[in-house]
Scaffold this motif. Structure first.
Motif, short mmCIF file in Angstrom:
data_model
loop_
_atom_site.label_atom_id
_atom_site.label_comp_id
_atom_site.label_asym_id
_atom_site.label_seq_id
_atom_site.Cartn_x
_atom_site.Cartn_y
_atom_site.Cartn_z
N PRO A 1 1.51 -4.33 -20.40
CA PRO A 1 1.83 -4.00 -19.01
C PRO A 1 0.59 -4.20 -18.14
N ARG A 2 0.82 -4.51 -16.88
CA ARG A 2 -0.31 -4.64 -15.95
C ARG A 2 -1.17 -3.39 -16.02
N TYR A 3 -2.46 -3.56 -15.88
CA TYR A 3 -3.38 -2.42 -15.98
C TYR A 3 -3.02 -1.32 -14.98
N ASP A 4 -2.41 -1.71 -13.85
CA ASP A 4 -2.08 -0.71 -12.83
C ASP A 4 -0.57 -0.48 -12.73
N ALA A 5 0.16 -0.79 -13.81
CA ALA A 5 1.62 -0.65 -13.77
C ALA A 5 2.03 0.78 -13.42
N LYS A 6 1.31 1.75 -13.97
CA LYS A 6 1.64 3.16 -13.70
C LYS A 6 1.56 3.47 -12.21
N GLU A 7 0.45 3.03 -11.60
CA GLU A 7 0.25 3.32 -10.17
C GLU A 7 1.30 2.58 -9.34
N VAL A 8 1.56 1.32 -9.73
CA VAL A 8 2.57 0.55 -8.99
C VAL A 8 3.93 1.23 -9.13
N GLY A 9 4.24 1.69 -10.35
CA GLY A 9 5.50 2.38 -10.56
C GLY A 9 5.61 3.61 -9.67
N LYS A 10 4.51 4.35 -9.60
CA LYS A 10 4.48 5.55 -8.78
C LYS A 10 4.70 5.21 -7.31
N GLU B 1 0.81 -1.22 0.00
CA GLU B 1 0.00 0.00 0.00
C GLU B 1 0.84 1.27 0.00
N LYS B 2 2.00 1.18 0.65
CA LYS B 2 2.77 2.40 0.81
C LYS B 2 4.25 2.05 0.93
N VAL B 3 5.08 2.86 0.31
CA VAL B 3 6.52 2.66 0.40
C VAL B 3 7.16 3.99 0.78
N ASP B 4 7.90 3.97 1.86
CA ASP B 4 8.64 5.17 2.29
C ASP B 4 10.10 4.83 2.37
N GLY B 5 10.93 5.85 2.30
CA GLY B 5 12.35 5.65 2.53
C GLY B 5 13.15 5.61 1.25
N TYR B 6 14.33 5.03 1.32
CA TYR B 6 15.29 5.07 0.23
C TYR B 6 16.15 3.82 0.34
N ILE B 7 17.05 3.65 -0.60
CA ILE B 7 17.86 2.42 -0.64
C ILE B 7 18.44 2.11 0.73
N GLY B 8 18.35 0.85 1.10
CA GLY B 8 18.89 0.43 2.38
C GLY B 8 17.89 0.53 3.50
N ASN B 9 16.91 1.43 3.35
CA ASN B 9 16.00 1.73 4.46
C ASN B 9 14.59 2.04 3.98
N PHE B 10 13.94 1.05 3.40
CA PHE B 10 12.55 1.26 3.00
C PHE B 10 11.63 0.79 4.12
N THR B 11 10.53 1.51 4.29
CA THR B 11 9.47 1.04 5.18
C THR B 11 8.26 0.79 4.30
N VAL B 12 7.73 -0.42 4.35
CA VAL B 12 6.69 -0.82 3.42
C VAL B 12 5.45 -1.25 4.19
N ARG B 13 4.32 -0.69 3.79
CA ARG B 13 3.06 -1.11 4.41
C ARG B 13 2.35 -2.08 3.48
N ILE B 14 2.00 -3.23 4.03
CA ILE B 14 1.39 -4.29 3.22
C ILE B 14 0.03 -4.65 3.80
N ARG B 15 -0.97 -4.70 2.94
CA ARG B 15 -2.29 -5.13 3.40
C ARG B 15 -2.49 -6.60 3.05
N GLN B 16 -2.68 -7.40 4.08
CA GLN B 16 -2.95 -8.81 3.85
C GLN B 16 -4.46 -8.96 3.93
N LYS B 17 -5.06 -9.25 2.78
CA LYS B 17 -6.53 -9.31 2.75
C LYS B 17 -7.02 -10.51 3.56
N ALA B 18 -8.20 -10.35 4.13
CA ALA B 18 -8.72 -11.41 5.00
C ALA B 18 -9.14 -12.60 4.15
N ARG B 19 -8.56 -13.76 4.46
CA ARG B 19 -8.99 -14.99 3.77
C ARG B 19 -10.31 -15.49 4.36
N LYS B 20 -10.66 -14.92 5.52
CA LYS B 20 -11.84 -15.34 6.26
C LYS B 20 -11.69 -16.76 6.79
#
Lengths: 148, 682
Positions: B509-518, B226-245
């Motif tokens: 390219p993936r339909y959301d490649a632009k957003e992922v790239g961003k 969902e979100k990537v902050d930081g720079y080489i060596g030090n990225f902080t990444v937020r990941i949403r794990q969808k509920a499998r229920k």
């Protein structure tokens, strides 16, 4: 008298200063070179890290130093290497254009062009286009009205 | 530090001929002589055949030592090619590498001009800019950052799996994120792989299993970054794990829930719309991980509030309807994107009839048809599910090499079509036509495969298919699909009546490649593929340090190429990890607190949250702005925004840029010299 006529007949060759972003448009110039695309030699590029570093006062400085036009180039909106800084470039550019208009400087002398690293051909084309436009405008005669 | 205008500034200017690349268009000798005579503070100006050679570099080093140079300008190729080379030369001779500037007179002059006179003048102007600028350059110390050894791999297709396994086997921890409920990507959908015709699942499943059970891999399927902050060596990444229920700690993957679920849904993803799955499902039996997910949009309980059959039958009570998405934050040092491709949507070519004419199939549909684990158990049949086709036409380049859709070649379609031809022939004995523009089989053992297919009696028609229609015009066309194509080798239009048409769809390219790239701070090419750092010499790195790309997200490629890129990206990352720390360009913004009025105009300028405001009631503006150098990326936007000129952008200061502007505009140095002299006398 004849000298004056000759001077008028001699085609005017404008000098344009170009500000490019390190990530997109400077690399577009690199790729234009790699593809051996020939374009007008009138533009002298200055590398910045981002078009967001481009400061409107650079344009005034360039005009004061004798430039006939200024090109500003960066990544396409949405593609900024620094996420969104080129949007700030757009705002500064629009503001600068108004200021320049009130100073009597023609619209075509300052141009904002988007060119990604892959778009050497587009950058070259835009440069050719701008050089032709500024050539048609003639030399910048800043302060000429005041007899300076 | 020596002030820029001091007489102590001693600049060395070196003009490179680059063999004949520059030398044949620019009068390098003349330019060097001109720079030595006309440009301020130039202590020495030389030209050389190859400045980047060891002789050229030694020349700079020797001059720094013997002539006491304290600034260096090299006019040669683009700084993106050799800036590091010459900075190294300066450093070896004891000169701070940031007291160097590079002027591009190859990419920007000799390669784009033919007129020697004009090119030479432009080279002079650019060198003048570099000389003026370098006088203002300051010695800087590179910023050192530590590399977090953890790695994020995004995309669990074959490229991502390969990358994750390489890194995990080397002993580093990997977070492997996959959007779908299982690893596998497109490769899991295929039946056979070209050119060896070995079974795709047989070679992929062991790798999936190893990745899923590796002690160094945290597998995050059904998850998205969902979100990537930081720079080489030090990225902080937020990941949403969808509920499998369902609770994966207790689920055994027995599959009973799937069996008992009463709700059938058309499987548009894995079965390409040809088969069904349940509302609680695993995409395929060998899915990794083995846990199913509940598709809440189709689940009767979630839609109508009753059912709960899966819960009733689950022997371990793992079903958890109330389970929520989980959001995790992980720290990583490097990121590999292996997000793959989307298949070209053949509905966009209406004249090929896909979606309108029942027996026009896409390549992915055919993969599922021919797959032994697919909806027909590997029987190649028409849309009615029973009739075996007597004649089949495979249409190459559907959506590729076509200026109406994608201009590029999708690279895999020729080989895929040949494979289809073989499978159809083998399974049905049908007469098979291949309509192609060109056959492209350049990789190892590919052309041999093509020759083998020809020998099998497949018919090749060289021509781009114009239309697939069911409008009968001639006898014998009744009830058939007619492929209208110009056979360009014969020079005749042909109408080929067939039972089945397979469109060899291109890759996009993936339909959301632009957003992922961003999201990850990288950019896409004109076509939408992620851009590599260098098309030949740096194919898996990107312009953003610490972000790598592998597989089809970089451009269409087949399995061997995707695997090679996955491994290559992994090797690059491991190299960085084993260095433990790396140096970054010391291009940063700095606030001069004495000048800062506390206006806060710059505060909204930074997308990296490097700018903060420290309240201080004793100051007239009520506080002062601060910049965190660890978060600052050095774009300089705040520098340009500051109305008080209180923010400096190191290595791109106002003085440096202004001096460069003066420099490049030096159209007539003699005149300028005169002006300078006049000023002195005035």
């Amino acid at each position: 008298m004849l000298d004056k006529v000759a001077e008028q007949v001699k085609p005017f060759d404008p000098v344009i200063v170009g500000f490019t972003c390190n990530w997109c448009s400077y690399r577009a110039a690199d790729s234009a070179g790699m593809a051996r695309i020939k374009y007008a030699p009138n533009v002298r590029l200055i590398r910045l890290m981002c078009s967001g570093r481009w400061d409107p006062q650079f344009v005034l400085k360039a005009f004061a130093e004798g430039a006939d036009g200024v090109l500003i180039s960066g990544c396409h909106p949405g593609d900024c290497h620094y996420l969104e800084q080129n949007y700030k470039t757009i705002r500064r550019y629009e503001l600068l254009k108004q200021t320049l208009a009130s100073l009597g400087i023609e619209d075509g002398r300052v141009k904002l062009v988007w060119a990604s690293a892959a778009e050497g051909a587009i950058l070259a084309e835009e440069i050719d286009h701008m050089v032709a436009e500024v050539r048609a405008l003639g030399p910048l005669n800043w302060g000429g009205n005041h007899g300076a | 530090m020596i002030p820029a205008n001091s007489d102590d500034v001693r600049i060395g200017v070196y003009v490179c001929q680059c063999g004949s690349n520059i030398g044949s268009v620019v009068d390098c000798e003349g330019v060097a002589a001109w720079a030595g005579e006309n440009l301020p503070h130039v202590a020495v100006a030389r030209e050389n055949k190859f400045m980047c050679s060891s002789l050229g570099q030694e020349m700079i080093e020797k001059d720094i030592r013997e002539l006491g140079l304290n600034r260096v300008v090299v006019a040669a190729c683009s700084p993106h090619l050799h800036e590091a080379t010459f900075r190294g030369a300066c450093q070896r001779a004891g000169l701070n590498p940031f007291l160097f500037d590079m002027v591009s007179i190859r990419e920007q002059v000799s390669w784009v001009n033919t007129d020697k006179g004009i090119a030479t003048e432009k080279a002079k102007a650019l060198i003048s800019g570099g000389v003026r600028r370098v006088a203002h350059n300051e010695p800087l110390d590179p910023i050192t950052v530590k590399i977090d050894p953890n790695v994020l791999v995004v995309g669990g297709g074959i490229a991502g799996i390969q990358a994750a396994l390489e890194i995990a086997d080397a002993g580093y921890h990997v977070y492997l994120v996959e959007r779908e409920p299982s690893l596998g990507g497109h490769m899991a959908q295929f039946d056979k792989t070209f050119p060896t015709l070995d079974c795709s699942a047989c070679i992929l499943t062991p790798k999936m299993f190893t990745a899923g059970n590796h002690k160094n891999i945290t597998l995050l399927t059904y998850s998205e970054v969902e979100k990537v902050d930081g720079y080489i060596g030090n990225f902080t990444v937020r990941i949403r794990q969808k509920a499998r229920k369902l609770n994966t700690a207790t689920c055994t993957g027995c599959g009973l829930c799937e069996e008992k679920c009463p709700k059938k849904v058309i499987d548009d993803v894995f079965e390409a719309g040809l088969g069904y799955r349940k509302a609680i499902y695993r995409p395929f039996p060998q899915a990794v991980p083995k846990y199913p997910v509940i598709d809440t949009e189709n689940c009767t309980y979630f839609q109508r509030g009753t059912c709960k059959v899966c819960q009733k039958f689950c022997p371990t009570g793992a079903i958890d309807f109330g389970q929520e998405d989980e959001v995790l934050t992980v720290n990583v040092g490097n990121i590999i994107l292996a997000t793959g491709f989307d298949l070209f949507d053949c509905r966009r070519i209406p004249q090929y009839g896909y979606g309108r004419l029942a027996n026009v199939f896409t390549s992915l549909e055919f993969e599922r048809l021919s797959n032994a684990a697919g909806p027909t158990g590997g029987k190649v049949v028409l849309r009615d599910g029973v009739s075996v086709p007597q004649t089949v036409c495979i249409v190459h380049c559907a959506g590729s090499r076509d200026r109406n859709y994608n201009k590029y070649c999708s690279a895999i379609c020729c080989m895929q079509s040949l494979k289809f031809a073989h499978l159809v022939k083998e399974r049905t004995g049908a007469r098979v036509y291949n309509c192609y523009i060109d056959i492209r089989t350049p990789a190892k053992a590919y052309d041999e495969f093509y020759q083998h297919i020809i020998e099998e009696g497949i018919i090749f028609v060289r021509g781009k298919v114009a239309e697939v229609t069911d409008a009968v015009r001639l006898a014998g066309e009744e009830g058939k699909l007619i492929v209208q194509v110009e056979d360009t080798l014969v020079g005749k239009q042909r109408r080929i009546p067939v039972d089945m048409v397979i469109l060899s769809a291109g890759l996009e390219p993936r339909y959301d490649a632009k957003e992922v790239g961003k999201l990850f701070g990288i950019s896409c090419s004109m076509d939408g593929w992620f851009i590599e750092r260098h098309p030949k010499l740096d194919p898996v790195a990107t312009m953003t340090d610490g972000i790598f790309i592998a597989g089809s997200c970089q451009g269409p490629k087949d399995i061997p190429a995707a695997v090679a890129q996955g491994a290559a990206a992994a090797a690059r990352v491991q190299g960085l990890i084993s260095r433990r720390e790396i140096t970054l360009e010391p291009v940063r913004a700095q606030v001069d607190e004495a000048k800062c009025s506390g206006c806060r105009i710059c505060n909204t300028m930074c997308p990296f949250n490097a700018i903060s405001f420290r309240a201080d009631p004793t100051r007239p503006g009520g506080g002062v702005t601060e910049i965190n150098p660890a978060l600052c990326q050095g774009c300089g936007t705040c520098v340009a925004a500051c109305p008080a000129g209180a923010i400096r952008g190191t290595h791109f200061t106002d003085e440096q840029i202004m001096a460069q502007i003066e420099g490049v505009l030096l159209r007539n140095p003699a005149r300028e010299h005169a002006v300078e002299k006049e000023a002195v006398y005035a």
